[in-house]
Design an enzyme around this catalytic site. Sequence first.
Site, short mmCIF file in Angstrom:
data_model
loop_
_atom_site.label_atom_id
_atom_site.label_comp_id
_atom_site.label_asym_id
_atom_site.label_seq_id
_atom_site.Cartn_x
_atom_site.Cartn_y
_atom_site.Cartn_z
N HIS A 164 -3.30 -1.36 8.94
CA HIS A 164 -2.85 -2.71 8.59
C HIS A 164 -3.56 -3.77 9.42
CE1 HIS A 164 1.04 -1.88 6.18
NE2 HIS A 164 0.15 -0.92 5.98
N HIS A 195 -1.84 8.83 3.04
CA HIS A 195 -0.52 9.32 2.63
C HIS A 195 -0.35 10.82 2.84
CE1 HIS A 195 0.53 5.58 -0.02
NE2 HIS A 195 0.32 5.29 1.25
#
Length: 741
Positions: free
Chosen positions: A108, A269
Amino acid sequence: MQKKRIGKSVVAALAIIAMSAGTVAAWADGAPRTNDFWWPERLDLSPLRQHDVESNPYGKDFDYAQAFNKLDIEAVKKDIRATLTTSQDWWPADYGNYGPFFIRMAWHGAGTYRTYDGRGGAGGAQQRFEPLNSWPDNANLDKARRLLWPIKKKYGQNISWGDLMVLTGNVALESMGFQTFGFGGGREDDWQSDLVYWGAGTKFMSDNRDKNGKLEKPLAATQMGLIYVNPEGPNGNPDPVAAAKDIREAFGRMAMNDEETLALIAGGHTFGKAHGAASPDKCVGAAPAGAGVEAQGLGWANKCGTGKGADTITSGLEGAWSVDPVHFTMQYLDNLLEHDWVLTKSPAGAHQWMPKDAQDIVPDAHDPSKRHPLMMFTTDIALKVDPAYSAIAKRFQAHPEEFKLAFAKAWFKLTHRDLGPKARYLGKDVPKVDLIWQDPLPVAGYQMIGDADIAELKRRILASGVPKSELIKTAWASAASFRATDYRGGANGARIRLAPENAWAVNDPASLSKVLKSLEDIQSGFNRNRTDGKQVSLADLIVLGGSAAVEDAARKAGYDVKVPFSPGRVDATQAQTDVASFAVLEPTSDGFRNYYRKSNERSPAELMVDRASKLDLSVPEMTVLVGGLRALDANAGHSRLGVLTNRPGTLSNDFFVNLLDMSTQWTKSSSADGTYEGRDRKTGALKWTASPVDLVFGSSSELRAVAEVYASDDAHEKFVRDFVHAWTKVMNLDRFDLKRS
């Protein structure tokens, strides 16, 4: 060099921060109102003043590269590895390992990068500051940085927050069994929030699309406060097909193609879980920017249950993608492709997906006696239903080694995209291979020219018959393609002779090709006759030609100056130049050359400030360069706008003298849109024509103050010296070797 960024409006930037600061009433009694409050249309120069060296507590003489090179990076990695598996009671680690948490932090931090203006990214560690530290998509990452504080405290100035966060993401991946592609340091920290336009919305999660449904430029995230896309689907609509379109657009604007996008999502993920134990609206408090001082910069306090561990609430989505969330496996792709998925909701009420034949097979993150079903986001299912993404996913599933390499390279690109060319990388873990997105340059296999050679080459250039203004325009076009936001562009490489730069309208392609042909003839003639191993690159010759023309113009003004010149630039090849990647650098406006496309939504003056900020210029530097380039007749398209002198080609302060002359009255032209006419107040005779960019140096109170300095009777020599200084700065913006030497 510090990054400088401009927002569409400082008012909009302040509004985003203010809406998070619930503890302080906007414009409280006694607080000063900024001029933007009263006159929001005034030209904002703050982007040229942010990240001033005075804000850096390490001081103006601090050399981060030197400090980093003293770092024992293996010791730092060892400390990171120890932190990964040392769970803290105040924020317990899922599965006893902070690795997935730190991967999200690094992702992020880097994922705000966008190609259109080069803003965002890991450099500067802006995740520490508003608004990013309080974005919904960054919920609870304040804890990740606090977990790293003991390491940052230990190594202090030798490693920046920007480098530490990316390195921690790498170490986290490696500790869980994944081989990364490498690591380059060099991200200097910022000390204040950037002014960045993140969208027109006045509340988080508002749509960043325009009235036609298109994602607004230069934005990459689809909704305010997100890094990429809404995991529940566009605006929370669980439509995988629509989500795939959002993914492709958002990741594409962050420089990722379909394969890189699929690799990043599937790789990321593979690890960790989502957190949605209960409704965020009912349980979670203010973000860090809106929390009380006693929270000490932490936010999102959770009043439900223990507020942490099994009760953690972040996105509102809940669950893991695999049964082994702290090791690298192929389970994400296997699970995605081999299960039939049905829409369901998390305990917090968020849209997510579970296998049609769901079984409780996923270990609980904190209680070994519990198991849960697998889950997927809508954006995960999108990768299965979209034909292009699905084909890549199936190929990666069948060829795990190909997937591993693709993820490693995509992760490296994600975390290094805004660091600039490889010449800026620091440390022993920098990959030896050159990657096309790094804008690679060849290594010079010859000796550099010396002072006598430089003097002779300048003589040949000035005697070539190429108009001096064309030499200046070519040098400026080459060097001013640089942008300090992601350190791309610049004169090194002489890419102005290659596609796509050689066809950019702002560069006057027809005139440019003639100048380049003349300089290439001089280059080949010089290099062909050398027996001492010395050669000159076209990149150096382009800059030298502009500098020689500036010196000649200064002599015409009565000043004998020498423009500093440092050889060492090389010539890139077309194969080393990604045309699509460089296309986003094309200026649609350049106030320094009085160029402006009417399709722009922002004003010419605003875009001039934006361009100046990308060139790392101060207000005086921007001012003197505009005035000087007008005097040197360096406008694009041979425009006469703003050439407020009767002796073009002379490096004089005439632009400022005549702009501030009260005998001239300015009015909008009745025949040419965007043009102003300066007429004699008494006779009405037309004296000059100008653009809004020209006139703003007289209308903006702050710019006029600087313009008055250069228009003064005692400023002739100062003007010349200051112009040469600013010119040289721009010519050397991409000479990272000079800054390190």
